[in-house]
Design an enzyme around this catalytic site. Sequence first.
Site, PDB file in Angstrom:
ATOM      1  N   CYS A 380       0.836  -1.198   0.000  1.00 11.64           N
ATOM      2  CA  CYS A 380       0.000   0.000   0.000  1.00 11.64           C
ATOM      3  C   CYS A 380       0.880   1.262   0.000  1.00 11.64           C
ATOM      4  O   CYS A 380       1.494   1.573  -1.006  1.00 11.64           O
ATOM      5  CB  CYS A 380      -0.957  -0.038   1.190  1.00 11.64           C
ATOM      6  SG  CYS A 380      -2.356   1.086   1.023  1.00 11.64           S
ATOM      7  N   HIS A 519      -3.459  -5.322   0.092  1.00 14.92           N
ATOM      8  CA  HIS A 519      -2.952  -5.867   1.362  1.00 14.92           C
ATOM      9  C   HIS A 519      -2.972  -7.396   1.320  1.00 14.92           C
ATOM     10  O   HIS A 519      -3.922  -8.031   1.809  1.00 14.92           O
ATOM     11  CB  HIS A 519      -3.798  -5.359   2.530  1.00 14.92           C
ATOM     12  CG  HIS A 519      -3.603  -3.917   2.834  1.00 14.92           C
ATOM     13  ND1 HIS A 519      -2.677  -3.465   3.747  1.00 14.92           N
ATOM     14  CD2 HIS A 519      -4.195  -2.816   2.318  1.00 14.92           C
ATOM     15  CE1 HIS A 519      -2.709  -2.145   3.798  1.00 14.92           C
ATOM     16  NE2 HIS A 519      -3.629  -1.726   2.931  1.00 14.92           N
ATOM     17  N   GLU A 521      -1.431  -9.498   3.062  1.00 12.98           N
ATOM     18  CA  GLU A 521      -1.342 -10.127   4.388  1.00 12.98           C
ATOM     19  C   GLU A 521      -2.711 -10.539   4.917  1.00 12.98           C
ATOM     20  O   GLU A 521      -2.813 -11.451   5.743  1.00 12.98           O
ATOM     21  CB  GLU A 521      -0.657  -9.180   5.381  1.00 12.98           C
ATOM     22  CG  GLU A 521      -1.444  -7.958   5.817  1.00 12.98           C
ATOM     23  CD  GLU A 521      -1.327  -6.763   4.891  1.00 12.98           C
ATOM     24  OE1 GLU A 521      -1.721  -5.654   5.287  1.00 12.98           O
ATOM     25  OE2 GLU A 521      -0.844  -6.948   3.753  1.00 12.98           O
TER      26      GLU A 521
END
Length: 547
Positions: A380, A519, A521
């Site tokens: 990001c 993102h 993750e």
Amino acid sequence: MARYIFITGGVVSSLGKGLASAALGALLQARGFSVRLRKLDPYLNVDPGTMSPFEHGEVFVTDDGAETDLDLGHYERFTGVAARMTDSISSGRVYSNVLEKERRGDYLGKTIQVVPHVTNEIKDFLHVGDDEVDFMLCEIGGTVGDIEGLPFFEAIRQFSHDRPRGECIFMHLTLLPYLAASGELKTKPTQHSVKELQSIGIAPDILVCRSEQPIPEKEREKIALFCNVRKEAVVAAYDLKSIYEAPLAYHREGLDQAVLDAFQISPAPKPDLTIWQDVQDRIYHTDGAVNIAIVGKYTQLEDAYKSIKEALIHGGMANRIKVNVEWVDAEIFDHADAADHLEGFHAILVPGGFGERGTEGKIKAAEFARTRKIPYLGICLGMQMAVIEAARNLAHIETAGSEEFDHEAGQKRFEPVVYHLKEWVQGNHAVKRKVGDDKGGTMRLGSYDATLKDGSRVAEIYGNTAIEERHRHRYEVDVKYREQLETCGLTFSGMSPDGKLPEIVEIDDHPWFIGVQFHPELKSKPFAPHPLFKDFVRAAKDVSRLV
């Protein structure tokens, strides 16, 4: 219809209700049941989206664009069940919904009260999707006795009363403190916590007792007697070296069996714990270690980057390598050379964030990784800083920066390589935003498609050219700089399907340098590591073998 398990906590906060809920969900799955997990938070914010990470840790984002509590990340990581907007609610959202209905006249002029209007709103939330799964696990945030949590406790009391007998149970987490001076585990805090719960009409069926010491049989019997639960339903929760031990640890203590007994499910299906045995094996049987620096602005609170840390651990599991994470405050580089703090790391990760503070340090970290040929993953804002670094130092756009920082400063200082996103396509309709819009829920949120360039590193990593990832941001890299930057070696290897929004950049002549606008993750799990984190840790492992 689903059976409901309500998880509450007492004595102190941070006992691990979210982890216990997630582990229980995983154990019920291991026995062949389908589950969904939900979080009910007492705070008055409509959602955590505008809360500082120092206040509440990271904001977890669902595929359908909800900004939620970080516990939903635990739920997904342990069960693999994608959370939805309907799996998270706060007091702020509840009261907002009630007041909107009152303004529309839905209550026909009646006096609006906590009971029944607020509690009915909570119960309506609980009912959503209850015909989709075998078990619905609902965690109540905060601790019993908190004034802001009372409407939720009253709602779940009513909810259990409305349902047929045997369809709802209550699981309560408490603390058993150990007093070293007397060498005793003290049960009184647990007794008082249960008494508080009983005073509002809820009797726990299962007690999960957090303890640093084994619970002697005598104390277990005492807790059962004074808290009015079966002795077998007093479950110990000990400190663990890794949270991924929790499913096996809770199974050894009999938590899943206690739940099935409470629902009178007999004979209980035998659990298949193969996945969690493999996860635990990968945690503790590793071949070396790598050191990875996370250069961020919220490093004083690790929960601000909870999913990133866990995704790195997952990447380590996939490579059977131990990942040592070190938090590096990006502001350090305002007064120090990057080499002074980043030398010796096998990889560098720059996560997301908001605002200008610390961004020059993140740019220096990206430059250090690029010039020293150290694996770099920018997420990001971390991607945006890598693009700005390349624009300044490779494309010679000396004043390259972000429109975000100019807005914050109230003056124009930068050439906006990164700009405020004003319009984008979500599903079948266009979304428009202005700089002055409300902050909450106005970002590009949720899951979006991206198209990867054939032959690129990311296409090789994903094994596909069509991906779907979760976003949470207001600013985008301006595609008009694409040709200029690609000439300098920064390839735009992932784009939105319409070709207007850059999703991924990478450097061709670098061992591993990737920036992503989304993102990744948020979708990583211990039994299914995200491809980017898996390959990022592999690259760090290769560097460590060369040192």
